[in-house]
Design an enzyme around this catalytic site. Structure first.
Site, PDB file in Angstrom:
ATOM      1  N   LYS A 192      14.462  -8.712  -7.375  1.00 46.78           N
ATOM      2  CA  LYS A 192      13.181  -9.444  -7.273  1.00 46.78           C
ATOM      3  C   LYS A 192      13.360 -10.728  -8.072  1.00 46.78           C
ATOM      4  O   LYS A 192      13.227 -10.741  -9.291  1.00 46.78           O
ATOM      5  CB  LYS A 192      12.063  -8.581  -7.858  1.00 46.78           C
ATOM      6  CG  LYS A 192      10.715  -8.752  -7.186  1.00 46.78           C
ATOM      7  CD  LYS A 192      10.131 -10.136  -7.284  1.00 46.78           C
ATOM      8  CE  LYS A 192       9.483 -10.387  -8.615  1.00 46.78           C
ATOM      9  NZ  LYS A 192       9.190 -11.803  -8.843  1.00 46.78           N
ATOM     10  N   GLU A 205      16.363  -8.094 -21.415  1.00 47.12           N
ATOM     11  CA  GLU A 205      16.705  -9.337 -22.114  1.00 47.12           C
ATOM     12  C   GLU A 205      15.430 -10.171 -22.114  1.00 47.12           C
ATOM     13  O   GLU A 205      15.015 -10.680 -21.072  1.00 47.12           O
ATOM     14  CB  GLU A 205      17.860 -10.034 -21.396  1.00 47.12           C
ATOM     15  CG  GLU A 205      19.130  -9.191 -21.468  1.00 47.12           C
ATOM     16  CD  GLU A 205      20.321  -9.753 -20.712  1.00 47.12           C
ATOM     17  OE1 GLU A 205      20.129 -10.600 -19.825  1.00 47.12           O
ATOM     18  OE2 GLU A 205      21.443  -9.326 -21.005  1.00 47.12           O
ATOM     19  N   CYS A 262      16.596 -19.003 -22.874  1.00 52.32           N
ATOM     20  CA  CYS A 262      16.115 -18.015 -23.852  1.00 52.32           C
ATOM     21  C   CYS A 262      16.765 -18.221 -25.220  1.00 52.32           C
ATOM     22  O   CYS A 262      16.191 -17.868 -26.247  1.00 52.32           O
ATOM     23  CB  CYS A 262      16.401 -16.619 -23.338  1.00 52.32           C
ATOM     24  SG  CYS A 262      18.139 -16.392 -22.939  1.00 52.32           S
ATOM     25  N   GLU A 282       6.804 -18.119 -28.817  1.00 51.16           N
ATOM     26  CA  GLU A 282       7.771 -18.778 -27.943  1.00 51.16           C
ATOM     27  C   GLU A 282       7.045 -19.787 -27.040  1.00 51.16           C
ATOM     28  O   GLU A 282       6.111 -19.439 -26.338  1.00 51.16           O
ATOM     29  CB  GLU A 282       8.480 -17.738 -27.063  1.00 51.16           C
ATOM     30  CG  GLU A 282       9.530 -18.355 -26.162  1.00 51.16           C
ATOM     31  CD  GLU A 282      10.157 -17.351 -25.187  1.00 51.16           C
ATOM     32  OE1 GLU A 282       9.418 -16.555 -24.585  1.00 51.16           O
ATOM     33  OE2 GLU A 282      11.391 -17.383 -25.034  1.00 51.16           O
TER      34      GLU A 282
HETATM   35  P1  NAD Z   1       8.268 -13.498 -16.643  1.00 54.34           P
HETATM   36  O1  NAD Z   1       8.339 -12.295 -17.492  1.00 54.34           O
HETATM   37  O2  NAD Z   1       6.956 -14.117 -16.373  1.00 54.34           O
HETATM   38  O3  NAD Z   1       8.877 -13.190 -15.196  1.00 54.34           O
HETATM   39  C1  NAD Z   1      10.182 -12.683 -15.041  1.00 54.34           C
HETATM   40  C2  NAD Z   1      10.252 -11.890 -13.743  1.00 54.34           C
HETATM   41  O4  NAD Z   1       9.427 -10.740 -13.866  1.00 54.34           O
HETATM   42  C3  NAD Z   1       9.751 -12.656 -12.528  1.00 54.34           C
HETATM   43  O5  NAD Z   1      10.565 -12.318 -11.427  1.00 54.34           O
HETATM   44  C4  NAD Z   1       8.351 -12.117 -12.353  1.00 54.34           C
HETATM   45  O6  NAD Z   1       7.854 -12.205 -11.043  1.00 54.34           O
HETATM   46  C5  NAD Z   1       8.543 -10.663 -12.757  1.00 54.34           C
HETATM   47  N1  NAD Z   1       7.317  -9.977 -13.209  1.00 54.34           N
HETATM   48  C6  NAD Z   1       6.263 -10.515 -13.866  1.00 54.34           C
HETATM   49  N2  NAD Z   1       5.354  -9.536 -14.140  1.00 54.34           N
HETATM   50  C7  NAD Z   1       5.877  -8.379 -13.671  1.00 54.34           C
HETATM   51  C8  NAD Z   1       5.428  -7.024 -13.645  1.00 54.34           C
HETATM   52  N3  NAD Z   1       4.247  -6.671 -14.173  1.00 54.34           N
HETATM   53  N4  NAD Z   1       6.215  -6.090 -13.076  1.00 54.34           N
HETATM   54  C9  NAD Z   1       7.403  -6.419 -12.539  1.00 54.34           C
HETATM   55  N5  NAD Z   1       7.876  -7.683 -12.515  1.00 54.34           N
HETATM   56  C10 NAD Z   1       7.129  -8.654 -13.077  1.00 54.34           C
HETATM   57  O7  NAD Z   1       9.292 -14.533 -17.276  1.00 54.34           O
HETATM   58  P2  NAD Z   1       9.571 -16.031 -16.808  1.00 54.34           P
HETATM   59  O8  NAD Z   1       8.422 -16.890 -17.173  1.00 54.34           O
HETATM   60  O9  NAD Z   1      10.036 -15.997 -15.398  1.00 54.34           O
HETATM   61  O10 NAD Z   1      10.837 -16.407 -17.719  1.00 54.34           O
HETATM   62  C11 NAD Z   1      10.741 -16.942 -18.999  1.00 54.34           C
HETATM   63  C12 NAD Z   1      10.934 -15.855 -20.037  1.00 54.34           C
HETATM   64  O11 NAD Z   1      12.194 -15.227 -19.850  1.00 54.34           O
HETATM   65  C13 NAD Z   1      10.967 -16.388 -21.459  1.00 54.34           C
HETATM   66  O12 NAD Z   1      10.237 -15.531 -22.285  1.00 54.34           O
HETATM   67  C14 NAD Z   1      12.445 -16.345 -21.830  1.00 54.34           C
HETATM   68  O13 NAD Z   1      12.728 -16.272 -23.200  1.00 54.34           O
HETATM   69  C15 NAD Z   1      12.878 -15.117 -21.106  1.00 54.34           C
HETATM   70  N6  NAD Z   1      14.327 -15.108 -20.902  1.00 54.34           N
HETATM   71  C16 NAD Z   1      15.098 -14.257 -21.647  1.00 54.34           C
HETATM   72  C17 NAD Z   1      16.488 -14.248 -21.491  1.00 54.34           C
HETATM   73  C18 NAD Z   1      17.381 -13.337 -22.309  1.00 54.34           C
HETATM   74  O14 NAD Z   1      18.533 -13.191 -21.954  1.00 54.34           O
HETATM   75  N7  NAD Z   1      16.889 -12.723 -23.366  1.00 54.34           N
HETATM   76  C19 NAD Z   1      17.080 -15.128 -20.578  1.00 54.34           C
HETATM   77  C20 NAD Z   1      16.259 -15.983 -19.851  1.00 54.34           C
HETATM   78  C21 NAD Z   1      14.879 -15.963 -20.010  1.00 54.34           C
END
Ligand code: NAD
Length: 503
Positions: free
Chosen positions: A195, A271, A305, A407
């Site tokens: 997804k 992550e 991240c 963040e």
């Molecule tokens: P997000 O959590 O909003 O979304 C990530 C994914 O999860 C998307 O595909 C989204 O559609 C899906 N999603 C959202 N709610 C969901 C639910 N209830 N059930 C299942 N899937 C769901 O994150 P984002 O805004 O896309 O990305 C930014 C975030 O990602 C930041 O917090 C960043 O730090 C983090 N990040 C972490 C790493 C790491 O390796 N630690 C790497 C990259 C990004």
């Protein structure tokens, strides 16, 4: 961040307009319509890139069923060597389709083309090669048991796939982060339902086609598009047919996914977010440190991240670092992705920019002094509809402020002075997150000492982002659960079965 821009029921009497690119789900090797479409906008200028077909429960069911069938098919019976060969062929095919993947990634994110080439797409190919090597070299425990009563037994463990794995990824490094999970999942013999983020559907769809082209059987990797709550993300994580979830994204989403899988006790690898610190000692090579800080703060418009959002500087050099970093921020070139002079793209969406702008306002209310940026740049006609933001640097804040604790995930950092090594470590560790940290010093002993005391998953000294794909990657606290990378990935994506044979 999620932002549902439009939601149109797709029916025979209301077909999608032909002129607009359609991005469909990819299930069992076929492009599949969704229940409705949503618009994917270009963050550079706000233009429409594609209409994306959102999966409903039925499409997610189909994708999980396709993955289950593929697990029971020829893919599930392949040897490790055969799978490693396919992984290497996937890397070759990614390289052959390099320009197409760059175009997909740049279109969705607006990031500079040079960055997409050097980082995102190059790493996608590297991920498949790395995990072909890792799985080829992987071994498992074996023990010759000798009991006091004279019985002897041979114990050995065999590695089996986890099963059907849900892979849920964010928008910031879409292809890099997807392949970081997909490559070890496939190396371990799993099948997958991906997804991708609703903000970056293009490269995942293209990759699914590339995987087939490289010889991966249909159904091994399926892609469902949509959002989180009450959409494809939730339908996937609550589906009884999945055997585990690997997720990269916000900490609060990780928490929601944990609740979703808890009733069926499925393993998760998370992550998550970060509020990463850098610590600069007075003995650091200042030019190198300032250049490194500029990179760790502003790369990918701060949407990595691992990016630094808190910079603690020893008081004796505070003004020099502040002036040097402000100069570097002012020198960044915001512009169109295809312009080779561009260093910095827009934020991913207007919704994400609204979030970042709210922190720029909050910083002002909390008493910050602006050294650079602080608002929306004026880039001239054509780019007005984009989600641009100025690279920003603050002083005058401390660890009690929300701007320094939460963040932001944008091109921002707060500079804060310290006096002693102990104080620097305490300030850096004063966070609910724990993903990454950087220590800048010329003192070798101090570098090791401080790096080891950082309460994070990844601690750099005099560099940032440099990675060996075999080393553990992940965070502590709100930043995640588990480690991926090298054999750490295989530990999540495979289940050992111990066999005990009395001799
Ligand atoms: P997000 O959590 O909003 O979304 C990530 C994914 O999860 C998307 O595909 C989204 O559609 C899906 N999603 C959202 N709610 C969901 C639910 N209830 N059930 C299942 N899937 C769901 O994150 P984002 O805004 O896309 O990305 C930014 C975030 O990602 C930041 O917090 C960043 O730090 C983090 N990040 C972490 C790493 C790491 O390796 N630690 C790497 C990259 C990004």
């Amino acid at each position: 961040m999620t932002s549902q821009t439009t939601s149109l029921p797709l029916t025979a009497s209301n077909p999608a307009p032909q002129a607009t690119r359609q991005l469909r789900n990819f299930i069992g090797g076929e492009h599949v319509d969704g229940v409705r479409t949503f618009d994917k906008l270009n963050p550079v200028d706000g233009s429409l890139i594609a209409e994306v077909h959102e999966s409903g429960r039925h499409e997610v069911d189909r994708a999980v069923a396709a993955a289950r069938a593929a697990l029971d098919g020829p893919w599930g019976r392949m040897t490790t060597g055969e799978r490693a060969t396919i992984l290497r062929r996937i890397a070759d095919t990614i390289e052959r389709r390099f320009d197409d993947l760059v175009a997909a990634e740049v279109g969705d994110t607006g990031k500079p083309e040079t960055l997409a080439r050097d980082l995102d797409v190059a790493r996608a190919a590297a991920n498949f090669r790395a995990f072909a090597d890792v799985v080829s070299a992987a071994g498992l425990d074996s023990f010759l048991t000798e009991l006091p009563d004279g019985r002897r037994a041979l114990n050995y463990a065999v590695r089996k796939p986890l099963g059907v794995v849900a892979v849920i990824v964010p928008w910031n490094l879409p292809l890099l982060l997807l392949t970081w999970k997909l490559a070890p999942a496939l190396a371990g013999g799993n099948t997958v339902v991906v997804k991708p983020s609703e903000e970056t559907p293009s490269s995942a769809t293209l990759l699914a086609e590339i995987l087939l082209e490289a010889g991966l059987p249909a159904g091994v990797v399926n892609v469902v598009h949509g959002f989180g709550e009450d959409s494809a993300g939730e339908f996937l994580t609550t589906h009884p047919g999945i055997d585990g979830v690997t997720f990269t994204g916000e900490s609060s989403t990780g928490s929601a996914i944990m609740r979703a899988v808890a009733p069926r006790v499925r393993p998760v690898s998370f992550e998550l977010g970060g509020k990463n610190a850098a610590v600069v000692f007075a003995d650091a090579d200042l030019d190198t440190a300032i250049a490194g800080l500029a990179r760790s703060t502003y790369l990918n418009t701060g949407q990595v991240c691992l990016c630094t959002e808190r910079i603690y500087v020893e008081r004796a050099i505070f003004d020099d670092v502040a002036a040097g970093l402000a100069e570097q921020a002012a020198r960044l070139r915001l512009g169109r992705p295809e312009d080779p002079a561009t260093t910095t793209g827009p934020l991913i969406s207007q919704a994400h920019r609204a979030k970042v702008l709210s922190y720029l306002d909050l910083a002002q209310q909390e008493g910050a002094t602006l050294l650079a940026g602080g608002g929306i740049p004026s880039l001239g006609p054509g780019l007005d509809g984009g989600s641009w933001i100025e690279p920003t640097l603050w002083t005058g804040l401390d660890n009690s402020h929300r701007t320094v604790r939460e963040e932001v995930f944008g091109p921002v950092a707060a500079l804060i002075p310290f006096d002693t090594e102990e104080e620097a470590i305490a300030l850096a560790n004063d966070t609910d997150y724990g993903l990454a940290a950087v220590t800048w010093t010329r003192d070798l002993s101090r570098g090791h000492r401080v790096a080891q005391r950082m309460r994070v998953g990844m601690s750099w000294v005099n560099t940032w982002y440099l990675r060996d794909l075999r080393s553990p990657f992940g965070g502590v606290g709100l930043s995640g659960i588990g480690r991926e990378g090298g054999h750490h990935s295989l530990e999540f994506y495979t289940e050992p079965t111990n066999v005990c044979v009395q001799l």
